[in-house]
Design a protein around this motif. Structure first.
Motif, short mmCIF file in Angstrom:
data_model
loop_
_atom_site.label_atom_id
_atom_site.label_comp_id
_atom_site.label_asym_id
_atom_site.label_seq_id
_atom_site.Cartn_x
_atom_site.Cartn_y
_atom_site.Cartn_z
N ARG A 1 9.18 -9.92 51.86
CA ARG A 1 9.32 -11.21 51.17
C ARG A 1 8.85 -11.17 49.74
O ARG A 1 8.45 -12.19 49.19
N SER A 2 8.77 -9.96 49.14
CA SER A 2 8.38 -9.91 47.73
C SER A 2 9.36 -9.02 47.00
O SER A 2 9.93 -8.11 47.59
N GLU A 3 9.55 -9.30 45.74
CA GLU A 3 10.53 -8.51 44.98
C GLU A 3 9.93 -7.21 44.46
O GLU A 3 10.64 -6.37 43.95
N LYS A 4 8.63 -7.06 44.63
CA LYS A 4 7.93 -5.92 44.06
C LYS A 4 8.56 -4.59 44.48
O LYS A 4 8.69 -3.68 43.69
N ASP A 5 8.90 -4.49 45.76
CA ASP A 5 9.37 -3.21 46.28
C ASP A 5 10.89 -3.06 46.26
O ASP A 5 11.42 -2.08 46.77
N LEU A 6 11.59 -4.00 45.69
CA LEU A 6 13.04 -3.85 45.58
C LEU A 6 13.36 -2.81 44.52
O LEU A 6 12.71 -2.76 43.48
N ILE A 7 14.38 -1.99 44.78
CA ILE A 7 14.82 -1.05 43.76
C ILE A 7 15.83 -1.73 42.83
O ILE A 7 15.76 -1.60 41.63
N GLN A 8 16.74 -2.50 43.43
CA GLN A 8 17.78 -3.15 42.61
C GLN A 8 17.28 -4.53 42.13
O GLN A 8 17.82 -5.56 42.53
N LYS A 9 16.28 -4.48 41.28
CA LYS A 9 15.66 -5.73 40.84
C LYS A 9 16.63 -6.59 40.05
O LYS A 9 16.46 -7.81 39.96
N ASP A 10 17.65 -5.95 39.46
CA ASP A 10 18.63 -6.74 38.71
C ASP A 10 19.47 -7.63 39.63
O ASP A 10 20.19 -8.50 39.16
N LYS A 11 19.40 -7.40 40.94
CA LYS A 11 20.19 -8.19 41.90
C LYS A 11 19.29 -8.96 42.86
O LYS A 11 19.68 -9.23 43.99
N ALA B 1 18.17 -11.96 43.21
CA ALA B 1 18.60 -13.25 43.77
C ALA B 1 19.64 -13.02 44.87
O ALA B 1 19.54 -13.60 45.97
N GLU B 2 20.61 -12.17 44.60
CA GLU B 2 21.65 -11.87 45.58
C GLU B 2 21.06 -11.23 46.83
O GLU B 2 21.49 -11.50 47.95
N ILE B 3 20.08 -10.36 46.61
CA ILE B 3 19.48 -9.66 47.75
C ILE B 3 18.76 -10.65 48.67
O ILE B 3 18.95 -10.63 49.88
N PHE B 4 17.97 -11.53 48.08
CA PHE B 4 17.25 -12.50 48.93
C PHE B 4 18.21 -13.44 49.64
O PHE B 4 18.00 -13.82 50.78
N ARG B 5 19.33 -13.78 48.96
CA ARG B 5 20.31 -14.65 49.58
C ARG B 5 21.01 -13.94 50.75
O ARG B 5 21.36 -14.54 51.74
N SER B 6 21.20 -12.63 50.62
CA SER B 6 21.96 -11.89 51.64
C SER B 6 21.10 -11.39 52.80
O SER B 6 21.63 -10.97 53.83
#
Ligand SMILES: [Zn+2]
Length: 326
Positions: free
Chosen positions: A267-277, A279-284
């Motif tokens: 539930r945090s964006e810290k560990d996402l690799i595709q940080k440019d996406k 919003a889309e990632i959390f929505r999906s």
């Protein structure tokens, strides 16, 4: 330009070369191995420039005649050897090395041969070079650059100091892109994820519009997949045939599900690799963790099947239909 302190990663290897300079224990032949874009040429150039520098330190001074000659791209005592055809043949070795190495250096301390794509050397070429490696003139230093160490005869390997250039951590590649290329942290992380630990490959990707188009297309389709009709899925499988010889699209798909999984779990964006996406990632990221992990594994399975020569279109159809399931 060209100082050891500016080179990212591989600190031990760089220290080895600098200590050789400092201690006056420079070998006559080095083999630098590493994947494409790993920095073989940069490290060899920096080492050569340091060896020839008239200031005699463990970094090139940048001001002496030798350093200036190097910077102009015209150093008389640093020779670049390249294959004239697909392989580095015996004629190349004879004309570019053997006929030259008996002539003393022009004015600097060493005569340095930087041999690019040395792993394309034919057996005859290696044997021709071997005689010189066995009894090199005191002033000669050979830097062989290669992707593949197994291409060399044991007799060549026994005469060279082999140094392996290792892939860099993704975070280090991202740091380079941010600091040296001015990319945003989000973009840096994305390119680093696809660069396989190589700054050279990251720079190639930056220039590669087809990579960016592919990524855009793949991510859009993956986001639309849960709502797609069966007929659309089959059409996409057919369309993917254009990427048959460029399986980076599978990396992109795996990375997508990997990020969905992280978004779901942490539930945090810290560990996402595709940080440019993000919003889309959390929505999906609506499915369970188990389901997302299963989907990432499906892509890996498709990759293995393709490596075993499974039918491309059929493999894609099965994979996409399974990815679509909830
Ligand atoms: Zn200098």
């Amino acid at each position: 330009m060209h100082s050891f302190s500016d080179i990212y990663g591989n600190a031990l290897l760089l220290r080895h070369l600098q200590q050789a300079v400092a201690g006056g224990r420079v070998s006559h032949a080095y083999l630098l191995t590493g994947s494409a874009g790993s920095g073989k040429r940069l490290i060899a150039d920096t080492f050569a420039k340091t060896l020839q520098c008239e200031a005699g330190g463990t970094e090139p001074c940048g001001h002496c005649k030798s350093c200036l000659a190097f910077d102009s791209g015209n150093h008389p005592d640093i020779v670049y050897v390249r294959p004239t055809k697909k392989t580095l043949g015996v004629d190349d070795v004879r004309e570019q090395i053997l006929e030259d190495v008996s002539l003393k250096q022009y004015r600097y301390r060493y005569k340095i041969y930087i041999v690019e794509q040395a792993d394309t050397m034919t057996v005859q070429a290696q044997n021709a070079l071997l005689k010189t490696l066995e009894e090199p003139p005191a002033y000669a230093v050979f830097l062989l650059l290669a992707e593949n160490q197994t291409a060399f005869l044991p007799t060549i390997l026994s005469r060279t100091v082999t140094l392996h250039i290792r892939p860099l951590p993704d975070t280090m590649v991202a740091d380079y892109l941010e600091k040296k290329k001015g990319l945003s942290p989000a973009d840096s992380a994305v390119y680093a994820a696809y660069a396989q630990g190589s700054i050279g490959q990251a720079l190639d990707l930056l220039e590669d519009e087809s990579f960016q188009q592919m990524r855009q297309e793949i991510l859009e389709k993956l986001m639309a997949l849960p709502q797609a009709k069966k007929g659309e899925v089959f059409l996409w499988a057919k369309d993917l045939e254009k990427y048959k010889d460029d399986l980076r699209f599978l990396d992109m798909m795996q990375l997508w599900y990997r990020d969905l999984l992280y978004a779901k779990r942490l539930r945090s964006e810290k560990d996402l690799i595709q940080k440019d996406k993000k919003a889309e990632i959390f929505r999906s990221a609506v499915e369970s963790e188990g389901e997302l992990a299963r989907k990432a594994a499906l892509i890996q399975r498709a990759r293995v099947q393709l490596a075993r020569n499974a039918n491309f279109r059929l493999t894609m159809e099965v994979m996409l239909l399974q990815l679509k399931e909830n």
